[in-house]
Write a protein that holds these residues in place. Sequence first.
Motif, PDB file in Angstrom:
ATOM      1  N   TRP A  90      -2.921   2.921   6.036  1.00 15.04           N
ATOM      2  CA  TRP A  90      -3.925   2.775   5.076  1.00 15.04           C
ATOM      3  C   TRP A  90      -5.112   3.234   5.307  1.00 15.04           C
ATOM      4  O   TRP A  90      -5.749   3.149   6.126  1.00 15.04           O
ATOM      5  CB  TRP A  90      -3.537   0.864   5.172  1.00 15.04           C
ATOM      6  CG  TRP A  90      -2.604   0.299   4.452  1.00 15.04           C
ATOM      7  CD1 TRP A  90      -1.592   0.370   5.380  1.00 15.04           C
ATOM      8  CD2 TRP A  90      -2.318  -0.303   3.666  1.00 15.04           C
ATOM      9  NE1 TRP A  90      -0.539  -0.380   4.584  1.00 15.04           N
ATOM     10  CE2 TRP A  90      -1.051  -0.905   3.842  1.00 15.04           C
ATOM     11  CE3 TRP A  90      -2.626  -0.466   2.485  1.00 15.04           C
ATOM     12  CZ2 TRP A  90      -0.700  -1.349   2.648  1.00 15.04           C
ATOM     13  CZ3 TRP A  90      -1.570  -1.424   1.483  1.00 15.04           C
ATOM     14  CH2 TRP A  90      -0.565  -1.426   1.582  1.00 15.04           C
ATOM     15  N   ILE A  91      -5.686   3.374   4.168  1.00 18.23           N
ATOM     16  CA  ILE A  91      -7.123   3.886   3.507  1.00 18.23           C
ATOM     17  C   ILE A  91      -8.106   2.742   4.187  1.00 18.23           C
ATOM     18  O   ILE A  91      -7.916   2.068   3.255  1.00 18.23           O
ATOM     19  CB  ILE A  91      -7.366   5.531   2.773  1.00 18.23           C
ATOM     20  CG1 ILE A  91      -6.387   6.445   3.234  1.00 18.23           C
ATOM     21  CG2 ILE A  91      -8.767   5.475   2.738  1.00 18.23           C
ATOM     22  CD1 ILE A  91      -7.007   7.001   4.631  1.00 18.23           C
ATOM     23  N   HIS A 104      -9.636  -3.669  -0.187  1.00 24.37           N
ATOM     24  CA  HIS A 104     -10.706  -2.686   0.953  1.00 24.37           C
ATOM     25  C   HIS A 104      -9.896  -1.919   1.007  1.00 24.37           C
ATOM     26  O   HIS A 104     -10.115  -0.721   1.251  1.00 24.37           O
ATOM     27  CB  HIS A 104     -11.447  -3.855   1.717  1.00 24.37           C
ATOM     28  CG  HIS A 104     -12.573  -4.294   0.692  1.00 24.37           C
ATOM     29  ND1 HIS A 104     -13.653  -3.224   0.303  1.00 24.37           N
ATOM     30  CD2 HIS A 104     -12.681  -5.216   0.630  1.00 24.37           C
ATOM     31  CE1 HIS A 104     -14.908  -4.890  -0.187  1.00 24.37           C
ATOM     32  NE2 HIS A 104     -13.684  -5.838  -0.162  1.00 24.37           N
ATOM     33  N   PHE A 105      -8.368  -1.630   1.208  1.00 21.53           N
ATOM     34  CA  PHE A 105      -7.503  -0.318   1.356  1.00 21.53           C
ATOM     35  C   PHE A 105      -6.410   0.371   0.789  1.00 21.53           C
ATOM     36  O   PHE A 105      -6.012  -0.847  -0.609  1.00 21.53           O
ATOM     37  CB  PHE A 105      -6.788  -1.509   1.972  1.00 21.53           C
ATOM     38  CG  PHE A 105      -7.650  -2.274   3.709  1.00 21.53           C
ATOM     39  CD1 PHE A 105      -7.912  -1.557   4.602  1.00 21.53           C
ATOM     40  CD2 PHE A 105      -8.479  -3.285   3.231  1.00 21.53           C
ATOM     41  CE1 PHE A 105      -8.770  -2.101   5.735  1.00 21.53           C
ATOM     42  CE2 PHE A 105      -8.406  -3.831   3.992  1.00 21.53           C
ATOM     43  CZ  PHE A 105      -9.279  -3.400   5.612  1.00 21.53           C
ATOM     44  N   TYR A 108      -2.163  -2.881   9.611  1.00 22.03           N
ATOM     45  CA  TYR A 108      -2.616  -3.297   8.149  1.00 22.03           C
ATOM     46  C   TYR A 108      -1.901  -4.454   8.696  1.00 22.03           C
ATOM     47  O   TYR A 108      -2.814  -5.614   7.712  1.00 22.03           O
ATOM     48  CB  TYR A 108      -2.263  -2.426   7.467  1.00 22.03           C
ATOM     49  CG  TYR A 108      -2.205  -3.054   6.072  1.00 22.03           C
ATOM     50  CD1 TYR A 108      -3.991  -2.642   5.406  1.00 22.03           C
ATOM     51  CD2 TYR A 108      -1.702  -3.385   5.321  1.00 22.03           C
ATOM     52  CE1 TYR A 108      -3.960  -3.938   3.943  1.00 22.03           C
ATOM     53  CE2 TYR A 108      -1.742  -4.340   3.880  1.00 22.03           C
ATOM     54  CZ  TYR A 108      -3.151  -4.093   3.207  1.00 22.03           C
ATOM     55  OH  TYR A 108      -2.820  -4.896   2.360  1.00 22.03           O
ATOM     56  N   GLN A 109      -0.555  -4.613   8.762  1.00 20.76           N
ATOM     57  CA  GLN A 109       0.270  -6.254   8.369  1.00 20.76           C
ATOM     58  C   GLN A 109      -0.414  -6.979   9.020  1.00 20.76           C
ATOM     59  O   GLN A 109      -0.249  -8.375   9.307  1.00 20.76           O
ATOM     60  CB  GLN A 109       1.162  -5.672   8.688  1.00 20.76           C
ATOM     61  CG  GLN A 109       1.869  -4.566   7.439  1.00 20.76           C
ATOM     62  CD  GLN A 109       1.986  -4.721   5.711  1.00 20.76           C
ATOM     63  OE1 GLN A 109       1.764  -6.105   5.339  1.00 20.76           O
ATOM     64  NE2 GLN A 109       1.467  -4.395   5.006  1.00 20.76           N
ATOM     65  N   ASP A 110      -0.638  -6.792  10.719  1.00 19.25           N
ATOM     66  CA  ASP A 110      -0.803  -7.563  11.464  1.00 19.25           C
ATOM     67  C   ASP A 110      -2.462  -8.129  11.316  1.00 19.25           C
ATOM     68  O   ASP A 110      -2.527  -9.645  12.349  1.00 19.25           O
ATOM     69  CB  ASP A 110      -0.727  -6.289  12.734  1.00 19.25           C
ATOM     70  CG  ASP A 110       0.341  -6.506  14.165  1.00 19.25           C
ATOM     71  OD1 ASP A 110       1.462  -7.328  13.163  1.00 19.25           O
ATOM     72  OD2 ASP A 110       0.675  -5.874  14.563  1.00 19.25           O
ATOM     73  N   ALA A 111      -3.527  -7.471  11.048  1.00 20.91           N
ATOM     74  CA  ALA A 111      -5.020  -8.138  11.183  1.00 20.91           C
ATOM     75  C   ALA A 111      -5.252  -7.706  10.225  1.00 20.91           C
ATOM     76  O   ALA A 111      -6.431  -8.253   9.708  1.00 20.91           O
ATOM     77  CB  ALA A 111      -5.613  -7.030  11.285  1.00 20.91           C
ATOM     78  N   VAL A 126      -6.767  10.714   4.930  1.00 18.53           N
ATOM     79  CA  VAL A 126      -7.945  10.558   5.139  1.00 18.53           C
ATOM     80  C   VAL A 126      -9.174  11.099   5.777  1.00 18.53           C
ATOM     81  O   VAL A 126     -10.253  11.317   4.835  1.00 18.53           O
ATOM     82  CB  VAL A 126      -7.892   9.515   6.871  1.00 18.53           C
ATOM     83  CG1 VAL A 126      -7.359  11.100   7.583  1.00 18.53           C
ATOM     84  CG2 VAL A 126      -8.918   8.640   7.692  1.00 18.53           C
ATOM     85  N   LYS A 127      -8.783  13.187   6.313  1.00 20.51           N
ATOM     86  CA  LYS A 127      -8.902  14.451   5.515  1.00 20.51           C
ATOM     87  C   LYS A 127      -9.592  14.456   4.249  1.00 20.51           C
ATOM     88  O   LYS A 127     -11.217  14.517   4.211  1.00 20.51           O
ATOM     89  CB  LYS A 127      -8.192  15.496   6.732  1.00 20.51           C
ATOM     90  CG  LYS A 127      -8.534  15.280   7.531  1.00 20.51           C
ATOM     91  CD  LYS A 127      -7.938  16.439   7.764  1.00 20.51           C
ATOM     92  CE  LYS A 127      -7.518  16.811   9.231  1.00 20.51           C
ATOM     93  NZ  LYS A 127      -7.218  17.870   9.578  1.00 20.51           N
ATOM     94  N   ALA A 128      -9.114  14.171   3.087  1.00 18.13           N
ATOM     95  CA  ALA A 128      -9.395  14.580   1.798  1.00 18.13           C
ATOM     96  C   ALA A 128     -10.555  13.334   1.318  1.00 18.13           C
ATOM     97  O   ALA A 128     -11.315  13.335   0.621  1.00 18.13           O
ATOM     98  CB  ALA A 128      -8.468  14.564   0.857  1.00 18.13           C
ATOM     99  N   VAL A 129     -10.620  11.865   1.519  1.00 23.01           N
ATOM    100  CA  VAL A 129     -11.116  10.912   1.771  1.00 23.01           C
ATOM    101  C   VAL A 129     -12.434  11.635   2.220  1.00 23.01           C
ATOM    102  O   VAL A 129     -13.747  11.517   1.396  1.00 23.01           O
ATOM    103  CB  VAL A 129     -10.679   9.151   2.347  1.00 23.01           C
ATOM    104  CG1 VAL A 129     -12.359   8.809   1.851  1.00 23.01           C
ATOM    105  CG2 VAL A 129      -9.233   9.402   0.934  1.00 23.01           C
TER     106      VAL A 129
END
Length: 284
Positions: free
Chosen positions: A211-212, A193-194, A178-181, A155-158
């Motif tokens: 997941w980003i 989108h992830f 991610y799995q739940d929502a 997340v820092k790199a992105v």
Amino acid sequence: MHEQQTVLPTATAAPYSCSRPLPPCRGIIAVDAKDFTGLPAIEHEAVSRAVPDLIRASLDRAGLAELWNERRFPASTGDGYVLGFDPSLMPFVIHPWLLTLQEVLTEINIHALGAPPIRLRVSLHIGPLPDTGDEFGGNGTVRNDTHRLLDSRPVKAVLASSKENVTQVAAILSDRCYQDAVASGYTGRHPDHFIEVPATVEGRRFAQRAWIHVPLPSGPLHDARASGDAADKGLGAAGGPGGGERPHGSEGGRVSNRAPNGNINTGTVHGSQRVTVTSHRRDT
């Protein structure tokens, strides 16, 4: 003369010694401002105060004022903010809130002349957390992992590789979140989108699947796996990307075949190959 009584902590059973009910499940948001420590000290307080205001305003605009009004164990982290909430709202936090936060930050950064631009990393997680309603509530593994995800390499790199005039928000979701929502179809964003990443933190023994999601990407939004400290090197127990078993007769990467009166190849050979030709002489 009154003697002051000392209140001792309540004794609890040791872990793994008896069964107890789980704490309530909570969604949790943690936010950090990019490059906060690089700002002049005189600007730290202003940014620290601005972050929760930005969260509140963006939640309100996204139709999630109730989440802010009923937030659990809120706390400033100096360069960010953390809060718990009803996990049933997580799909709406992922979308539209992350996109709305991006829009609010864009407006602020365009019009706030003389103030440092604020770009945010956001971490989202779901799990059981004690909710005692006091300053000690909300502590547990789920909260710890939320902060680790927030500090993770991908997340820092992105956010660092994105254009600062376009991308103001980069989010990382725990795999459970991610799995739940998202994977379940409850969030108004397609799984495409992830980006799946191995989340690692420099100097910490932490590695999780995550997941980003970037609401408004710009620049080289590369597959952030490359920033996960190559955590997925050596996939496959037999040594090598793609895994699979070694061919029969292989020894440490060398393949040995035996072919009486000739030679054979059984496919592509990686490494060296030794072929032994055996001649059988018949006595006459």
